[in-house]
Design a protein around this motif. Structure first.
Motif, PDB file in Angstrom:
ATOM      1  N   ALA A 230       0.835  -1.194   0.000  1.00 23.23           N
ATOM      2  CA  ALA A 230       0.000   0.000   0.000  1.00 23.23           C
ATOM      3  C   ALA A 230       0.873   1.249   0.000  1.00 23.23           C
ATOM      4  N   PHE A 231       0.417   2.257  -0.735  1.00 25.67           N
ATOM      5  CA  PHE A 231       1.126   3.526  -0.821  1.00 25.67           C
ATOM      6  C   PHE A 231       0.125   4.640  -0.516  1.00 25.67           C
ATOM      7  N   TYR A 232       0.483   5.529   0.400  1.00 21.25           N
ATOM      8  CA  TYR A 232      -0.445   6.554   0.862  1.00 21.25           C
ATOM      9  C   TYR A 232       0.135   7.954   0.682  1.00 21.25           C
ATOM     10  N   ARG A 233      -0.748   8.893   0.337  1.00 20.29           N
ATOM     11  CA  ARG A 233      -0.369  10.307   0.340  1.00 20.29           C
ATOM     12  C   ARG A 233      -0.284  10.772   1.781  1.00 20.29           C
ATOM     13  N   PRO A 234       0.867  11.258   2.256  1.00 20.84           N
ATOM     14  CA  PRO A 234       0.988  11.666   3.653  1.00 20.84           C
ATOM     15  C   PRO A 234       0.159  12.894   4.016  1.00 20.84           C
ATOM     16  N   ASP A 235      -0.269  13.660   3.009  1.00 20.16           N
ATOM     17  CA  ASP A 235      -1.106  14.815   3.318  1.00 20.16           C
ATOM     18  C   ASP A 235      -2.576  14.422   3.469  1.00 20.16           C
ATOM     19  N   ARG A 236      -2.924  13.174   3.108  1.00 21.72           N
ATOM     20  CA  ARG A 236      -4.310  12.731   3.198  1.00 21.72           C
ATOM     21  C   ARG A 236      -4.480  11.471   4.031  1.00 21.72           C
ATOM     22  N   TYR A 237      -3.417  11.004   4.628  1.00 20.59           N
ATOM     23  CA  TYR A 237      -3.495   9.755   5.384  1.00 20.59           C
ATOM     24  C   TYR A 237      -2.430   9.765   6.469  1.00 20.59           C
ATOM     25  N   ARG A 238      -2.764   9.201   7.625  1.00 19.62           N
ATOM     26  CA  ARG A 238      -1.791   9.116   8.707  1.00 19.62           C
ATOM     27  C   ARG A 238      -2.072   7.882   9.552  1.00 19.62           C
ATOM     28  N   PHE A 239      -1.024   7.412  10.221  1.00 21.07           N
ATOM     29  CA  PHE A 239      -1.142   6.299  11.147  1.00 21.07           C
ATOM     30  C   PHE A 239      -1.098   6.834  12.572  1.00 21.07           C
ATOM     31  N   GLN A 240      -1.870   6.210  13.442  1.00 25.88           N
ATOM     32  CA  GLN A 240      -1.889   6.610  14.849  1.00 25.88           C
ATOM     33  C   GLN A 240      -1.652   5.388  15.712  1.00 25.88           C
ATOM     34  N   ILE A 241      -0.762   5.511  16.695  1.00 21.70           N
ATOM     35  CA  ILE A 241      -0.508   4.444  17.655  1.00 21.70           C
ATOM     36  C   ILE A 241      -0.721   5.012  19.046  1.00 21.70           C
ATOM     37  N   ASP A 242      -1.688   4.472  19.787  1.00 22.11           N
ATOM     38  CA  ASP A 242      -1.939   4.887  21.165  1.00 22.11           C
ATOM     39  C   ASP A 242      -1.188   3.951  22.100  1.00 22.11           C
ATOM     40  N   LEU A 243      -0.458   4.511  23.046  1.00 20.49           N
ATOM     41  CA  LEU A 243       0.388   3.741  23.938  1.00 20.49           C
ATOM     42  C   LEU A 243      -0.095   3.836  25.382  1.00 20.49           C
ATOM     43  N   GLU A 244       0.241   2.815  26.183  1.00 20.70           N
ATOM     44  CA  GLU A 244      -0.040   2.844  27.608  1.00 20.70           C
ATOM     45  C   GLU A 244       1.155   2.271  28.369  1.00 20.70           C
ATOM     46  N   ARG A 245       1.296   2.722  29.621  1.00 18.66           N
ATOM     47  CA  ARG A 245       2.409   2.280  30.443  1.00 18.66           C
ATOM     48  C   ARG A 245       2.032   1.000  31.172  1.00 18.66           C
ATOM     49  N   ASN A 246       2.939   0.020  31.177  1.00 12.77           N
ATOM     50  CA  ASN A 246       2.720  -1.246  31.868  1.00 12.77           C
ATOM     51  C   ASN A 246       3.981  -1.661  32.597  1.00 12.77           C
ATOM     52  N   GLY A 247       3.861  -2.747  33.366  1.00 14.10           N
ATOM     53  CA  GLY A 247       5.019  -3.258  34.084  1.00 14.10           C
ATOM     54  C   GLY A 247       5.114  -2.751  35.509  1.00 14.10           C
ATOM     55  N   ASP A 248       6.046  -3.318  36.270  1.00 13.47           N
ATOM     56  CA  ASP A 248       6.271  -2.906  37.658  1.00 13.47           C
ATOM     57  C   ASP A 248       6.997  -1.574  37.704  1.00 13.47           C
ATOM     58  N   ASP A 249       7.013  -0.983  38.880  1.00 16.91           N
ATOM     59  CA  ASP A 249       7.658   0.317  39.046  1.00 16.91           C
ATOM     60  C   ASP A 249       9.108   0.306  38.590  1.00 16.91           C
ATOM     61  N   SER A 250       9.789  -0.817  38.807  1.00 15.20           N
ATOM     62  CA  SER A 250      11.208  -0.896  38.461  1.00 15.20           C
ATOM     63  C   SER A 250      11.456  -1.181  36.984  1.00 15.20           C
ATOM     64  N   SER A 251      10.419  -1.588  36.275  1.00 17.06           N
ATOM     65  CA  SER A 251      10.596  -1.925  34.848  1.00 17.06           C
ATOM     66  C   SER A 251       9.382  -1.487  34.040  1.00 17.06           C
ATOM     67  N   ARG A 252       9.060  -0.208  34.130  1.00 18.32           N
ATOM     68  CA  ARG A 252       7.923   0.324  33.389  1.00 18.32           C
ATOM     69  C   ARG A 252       8.272   0.436  31.907  1.00 18.32           C
ATOM     70  N   TYR A 253       7.316   0.187  31.020  1.00 19.38           N
ATOM     71  CA  TYR A 253       7.559   0.247  29.588  1.00 19.38           C
ATOM     72  C   TYR A 253       6.280   0.647  28.872  1.00 19.38           C
ATOM     73  N   TRP A 254       6.454   1.123  27.629  1.00 18.96           N
ATOM     74  CA  TRP A 254       5.321   1.508  26.788  1.00 18.96           C
ATOM     75  C   TRP A 254       4.956   0.342  25.872  1.00 18.96           C
ATOM     76  N   GLU A 255       3.655   0.144  25.625  1.00 18.63           N
ATOM     77  CA  GLU A 255       3.205  -0.820  24.637  1.00 18.63           C
ATOM     78  C   GLU A 255       1.916  -0.319  24.001  1.00 18.63           C
ATOM     79  N   PRO A 256       1.612  -0.765  22.771  1.00 21.79           N
ATOM     80  CA  PRO A 256       0.392  -0.294  22.099  1.00 21.79           C
ATOM     81  C   PRO A 256      -0.855  -0.582  22.931  1.00 21.79           C
TER      82      PRO A 256
END
Length: 267
Positions: A230-256
């Motif tokens: 697939a090929f997209y015009r960047p002025d008419r199309y965009r991707f969005q990724i929403d992230l959340e924090r997970n893991g213990d306090d000592s090893s927190r990380y981001w994931e979709p």
């Protein structure tokens, strides 16, 4: 963009300035009603001559992006496509494919059967000399093209739907109707430059930057059921990724974040 608009840009340097200013306008960094910096300032910023800047601005005018006003300067015009930029939420991609079809229209350019290129056959796990159904489609919103899609589906699956079906029904839906249980997919996103065919179909100039996506879809047994380029015009199309924090306090990380946040339009 029409050939007339493309030819108005002139040389390579002016085309580069044109693309940079166009991106700034369509992304909102140069808002509607605002003024472009003066020719001297733009020439200094980009290390080019005023003649080069003037050519780029002339091309922006030909594209309907700006207007020169006596005593005011070069003003950015309101763009009708600002409200119709398509957004794909990557964290909830496949369930939202049907929504894309409801918000856009498709133009089927090619439909046929032939052995796919070797690299695609390997990705799909197809035996040598096995045929695949190949289609080329352009997706549009409000009549304006934003994506160019090349798909390959193994023949034994594709025979369950027709050319007419593909013209008005999302391929994801057709696969499920064919008895395929879609389980997972692997995809990569990069960038590329528009070839002549892509430029003509997406109404941009040759060499314009495009978003490039490759996706291989598999069923529950790990068999490849679809290969998408697939090929997209960047002025008419965009991707969005929403992230959340997970893991213990000592090893927190981001994931979709599964499901993601609501968007105007998703694929």
């Amino acid at each position: 963009m029409s050939e007339a608009h493309t030819s108005a840009v002139g040389g390579t340097k002016s085309h580069r300035i044109y693309l940079l200013l166009k991106d700034a306008i369509l992304s909102g960094r140069l808002p509607s009603g605002g003024k472009l910096p003066g020719e001297n300032r733009l020439a200094e910023q980009h290390g080019v001559s005023r003649v080069t800047v003037r050519r780029a601005i002339k091309a922006l005018q030909a594209s309907g992006l700006v207007e020169r006003k006596a005593g005011v300067g070069t003003v950015v015009l309101k763009q009708p496509l600002e409200a119709t930029v398509m957004t794909a939420n990557v964290s909830n991609l496949m369930p939202n494919m049907v929504k894309m079809s409801q918000a856009s229209q498709v133009r089927l350019l090619e439909f046929g059967y032939a052995p796919p290129p070797e690299t695609i056959a390997k990705r799909l796990g197809m035996a040598p000399n096995t045929k695949a159904q190949r289609s080329v489609r352009v997706r549009m919103v409000d009549g304006n093209p934003f994506s160019y899609l090349i798909t390959h589906v193994p023949e034994k699956i594709a025979l369950h739907y027709s050319e007419a079906d593909l013209a008005d029904t999302p391929l994801f839906v057709l696969l499920e109707r064919s008895g395929v249980n879609v389980d997972h997919a692997s995809q990569s996103i990069s960038a590329t430059l528009a070839s002549h065919d892509l430029a003509q179909a997406l109404e941009v100039s040759v060499g314009s930057p495009l978003i490039s996506l490759t996706r291989v879809v598999f069923d529950e047994k790990g068999r490849g059921v679809e290969h998408l380029e697939a090929f997209y015009r960047p002025d008419r199309y965009r991707f969005q990724i929403d992230l959340e924090r997970n893991g213990d306090d000592s090893s927190r990380y981001w994931e979709p974040r599964v499901g993601g946040m609501p968007t105007d339009s998703t694929v």
